[in-house]
Design a protein around this motif. Structure first.
Motif, PDB file in Angstrom:
ATOM      1  N   VAL A  84       0.053   2.421  -3.880  1.00 45.13           N
ATOM      2  CA  VAL A  84      -1.042   1.496  -4.157  1.00 45.13           C
ATOM      3  C   VAL A  84      -2.300   2.308  -4.466  1.00 45.13           C
ATOM      4  N   LEU A  85      -2.898   2.022  -5.614  1.00 45.94           N
ATOM      5  CA  LEU A  85      -4.121   2.701  -6.021  1.00 45.94           C
ATOM      6  C   LEU A  85      -5.356   1.948  -5.545  1.00 45.94           C
ATOM      7  N   SER A  86      -5.304   0.608  -5.633  1.00 44.17           N
ATOM      8  CA  SER A  86      -6.446  -0.208  -5.238  1.00 44.17           C
ATOM      9  C   SER A  86      -5.954  -1.605  -4.883  1.00 44.17           C
ATOM     10  N   GLY A  87      -6.783  -2.332  -4.149  1.00 45.31           N
ATOM     11  CA  GLY A  87      -6.456  -3.698  -3.784  1.00 45.31           C
ATOM     12  C   GLY A  87      -5.785  -3.807  -2.433  1.00 45.31           C
ATOM     13  N   ARG A  88      -5.356  -5.035  -2.142  1.00 46.17           N
ATOM     14  CA  ARG A  88      -4.757  -5.309  -0.832  1.00 46.17           C
ATOM     15  C   ARG A  88      -3.808  -6.482  -0.958  1.00 46.17           C
ATOM     16  N   ALA A  89      -2.626  -6.350  -0.326  1.00 45.07           N
ATOM     17  CA  ALA A  89      -1.626  -7.410  -0.341  1.00 45.07           C
ATOM     18  C   ALA A  89      -0.758  -7.327   0.903  1.00 45.07           C
ATOM     19  N   THR A  90      -0.117  -8.442   1.222  1.00 39.90           N
ATOM     20  CA  THR A  90       0.898  -8.479   2.262  1.00 39.90           C
ATOM     21  C   THR A  90       2.226  -8.679   1.552  1.00 39.90           C
ATOM     22  N   LEU A  91       3.185  -7.832   1.847  1.00 39.80           N
ATOM     23  CA  LEU A  91       4.517  -7.928   1.253  1.00 39.80           C
ATOM     24  C   LEU A  91       5.469  -8.410   2.329  1.00 39.80           C
ATOM     25  N   GLU A  92       5.986  -9.619   2.150  1.00 48.49           N
ATOM     26  CA  GLU A  92       6.936 -10.195   3.103  1.00 48.49           C
ATOM     27  C   GLU A  92       8.337 -10.090   2.527  1.00 48.49           C
ATOM     28  N   VAL A  93       9.271  -9.672   3.370  1.00 52.05           N
ATOM     29  CA  VAL A  93      10.665  -9.519   2.967  1.00 52.05           C
ATOM     30  C   VAL A  93      11.449 -10.680   3.550  1.00 52.05           C
ATOM     31  N   PRO A 103      -4.850   0.722  -0.394  1.00 55.18           N
ATOM     32  CA  PRO A 103      -4.887   1.955  -1.187  1.00 55.18           C
ATOM     33  C   PRO A 103      -4.312   3.140  -0.414  1.00 55.18           C
ATOM     34  N   GLY A 104      -3.413   3.849  -1.080  1.00 55.35           N
ATOM     35  CA  GLY A 104      -2.740   4.996  -0.478  1.00 55.35           C
ATOM     36  C   GLY A 104      -1.389   4.668   0.122  1.00 55.35           C
ATOM     37  N   SER A 105      -1.073   3.377   0.289  1.00 51.84           N
ATOM     38  CA  SER A 105       0.241   3.004   0.826  1.00 51.84           C
ATOM     39  C   SER A 105       1.339   3.434  -0.130  1.00 51.84           C
ATOM     40  N   VAL A 106       2.392   4.022   0.432  1.00 46.24           N
ATOM     41  CA  VAL A 106       3.586   4.365  -0.331  1.00 46.24           C
ATOM     42  C   VAL A 106       4.666   3.394   0.128  1.00 46.24           C
ATOM     43  N   TRP A 117       4.972 -11.691  -2.377  1.00 41.29           N
ATOM     44  CA  TRP A 117       3.747 -10.906  -2.482  1.00 41.29           C
ATOM     45  C   TRP A 117       2.567 -11.842  -2.279  1.00 41.29           C
ATOM     46  N   ILE A 118       1.811 -11.623  -1.210  1.00 41.20           N
ATOM     47  CA  ILE A 118       0.585 -12.380  -0.962  1.00 41.20           C
ATOM     48  C   ILE A 118      -0.554 -11.423  -1.299  1.00 41.20           C
ATOM     49  N   VAL A 119      -1.137 -11.602  -2.463  1.00 43.79           N
ATOM     50  CA  VAL A 119      -2.140 -10.664  -2.968  1.00 43.79           C
ATOM     51  C   VAL A 119      -3.528 -11.181  -2.598  1.00 43.79           C
ATOM     52  N   HIS A 120      -4.218 -10.418  -1.754  1.00 40.64           N
ATOM     53  CA  HIS A 120      -5.544 -10.786  -1.263  1.00 40.64           C
ATOM     54  C   HIS A 120      -6.645 -10.291  -2.202  1.00 40.64           C
ATOM     55  N   GLU A 121      -6.469  -9.083  -2.743  1.00 37.44           N
ATOM     56  CA  GLU A 121      -7.398  -8.472  -3.694  1.00 37.44           C
ATOM     57  C   GLU A 121      -6.554  -7.853  -4.803  1.00 37.44           C
ATOM     58  N   THR A 122      -7.013  -7.950  -6.038  1.00 34.32           N
ATOM     59  CA  THR A 122      -6.245  -7.410  -7.162  1.00 34.32           C
ATOM     60  C   THR A 122      -5.661  -6.052  -6.800  1.00 34.32           C
ATOM     61  N   LEU A 123      -4.338  -5.961  -6.906  1.00 35.26           N
ATOM     62  CA  LEU A 123      -3.604  -4.772  -6.497  1.00 35.26           C
ATOM     63  C   LEU A 123      -3.115  -4.018  -7.723  1.00 35.26           C
ATOM     64  N   ARG A 124      -3.382  -2.712  -7.739  1.00 36.41           N
ATOM     65  CA  ARG A 124      -2.885  -1.844  -8.815  1.00 36.41           C
ATOM     66  C   ARG A 124      -2.039  -0.758  -8.171  1.00 36.41           C
ATOM     67  N   LYS A 125      -0.875  -0.511  -8.768  1.00 33.76           N
ATOM     68  CA  LYS A 125       0.027   0.504  -8.227  1.00 33.76           C
ATOM     69  C   LYS A 125       0.563   1.358  -9.373  1.00 33.76           C
ATOM     70  N   VAL A 126       0.979   2.571  -9.016  1.00 36.75           N
ATOM     71  CA  VAL A 126       1.722   3.431  -9.927  1.00 36.75           C
ATOM     72  C   VAL A 126       3.134   3.471  -9.379  1.00 36.75           C
ATOM     73  N   TYR A 127       4.127   3.364 -10.257  1.00 33.50           N
ATOM     74  CA  TYR A 127       5.496   3.170  -9.793  1.00 33.50           C
ATOM     75  C   TYR A 127       6.512   4.030 -10.542  1.00 33.50           C
ATOM     76  N   HIS A 128       7.652   4.195  -9.889  1.00 30.80           N
ATOM     77  CA  HIS A 128       8.878   4.714 -10.509  1.00 30.80           C
ATOM     78  C   HIS A 128       9.969   3.714 -10.116  1.00 30.80           C
ATOM     79  N   CYS A 129      10.641   3.163 -11.106  1.00 33.29           N
ATOM     80  CA  CYS A 129      11.607   2.086 -10.875  1.00 33.29           C
ATOM     81  C   CYS A 129      12.956   2.432 -11.501  1.00 33.29           C
ATOM     82  N   VAL A 130      14.027   2.111 -10.777  1.00 33.98           N
ATOM     83  CA  VAL A 130      15.383   2.279 -11.282  1.00 33.98           C
ATOM     84  C   VAL A 130      16.025   0.895 -11.315  1.00 33.98           C
TER      85      VAL A 130
END
Length: 131
Positions: A84-93, A103-106, A117-130
């Motif tokens: 996570v680069l910026s923003g804030r969210a709660t991810l429920e499984v 920010p900084g969460s891996v 995904w409960i997005v509280h503040e606009t969330l931006r992430k950098v990702y690698h996806c398979v």
């Protein structure tokens, strides 16, 4: 700081191939709007956007930057690692686990995991996806 434009995917591949490296200030890169299936939206009017920075020749892997505005959406995940680069969210499984993304969460996701995904503040992430 001026907005950063990222070259087209084919141009990126040539740049990385020629130089062996490519870097952008991820927080300033202009993203392109993506379609969000209305059936995924549980609350609010979230919008998603992204830029793919690299994909494998067979299309099974990709790397990029992704963003979502506030709201609540459901998803079925691919194998992915993101920061996570910026923003804030709660991810429920689906199994009841819940994590706070700041920010900084891996985060590691497993293919087939059903999430909300409960997005509280606009969330931006950098990702690698398979996929």
């Amino acid at each position: 700081m001026p907005e950063i434009l990222v070259p087209e995917t084919a141009d990126l591949a040539r740049m990385v191939g020629a130089a062996g490296v490519f870097a952008v200030p991820a927080g300033d890169v202009r993203l392109s709007p993506d379609e969000l299936d209305p059936a995924q939206i549980l609350a609010g009017s979230p919008q998603v956007s992204s830029v793919e920075l690299w994909s494998s020749p067979d299309g099974s892997q990709s790397r990029g930057i992704w963003e979502i505005t506030p709201g609540t959406v459901t998803d079925v995940e691919n194998d992915e690692i993101f920061v996570v680069l910026s923003g804030r969210a709660t991810l429920e499984v689906e199994n009841g686990a819940s994590i706070e993304l700041t920010p900084g969460s891996v985060c590691l996701l497993s293919a087939g995991t059903r999430t909300t995904w409960i997005v509280h503040e606009t969330l931006r992430k950098v990702y690698h996806c398979v996929s």
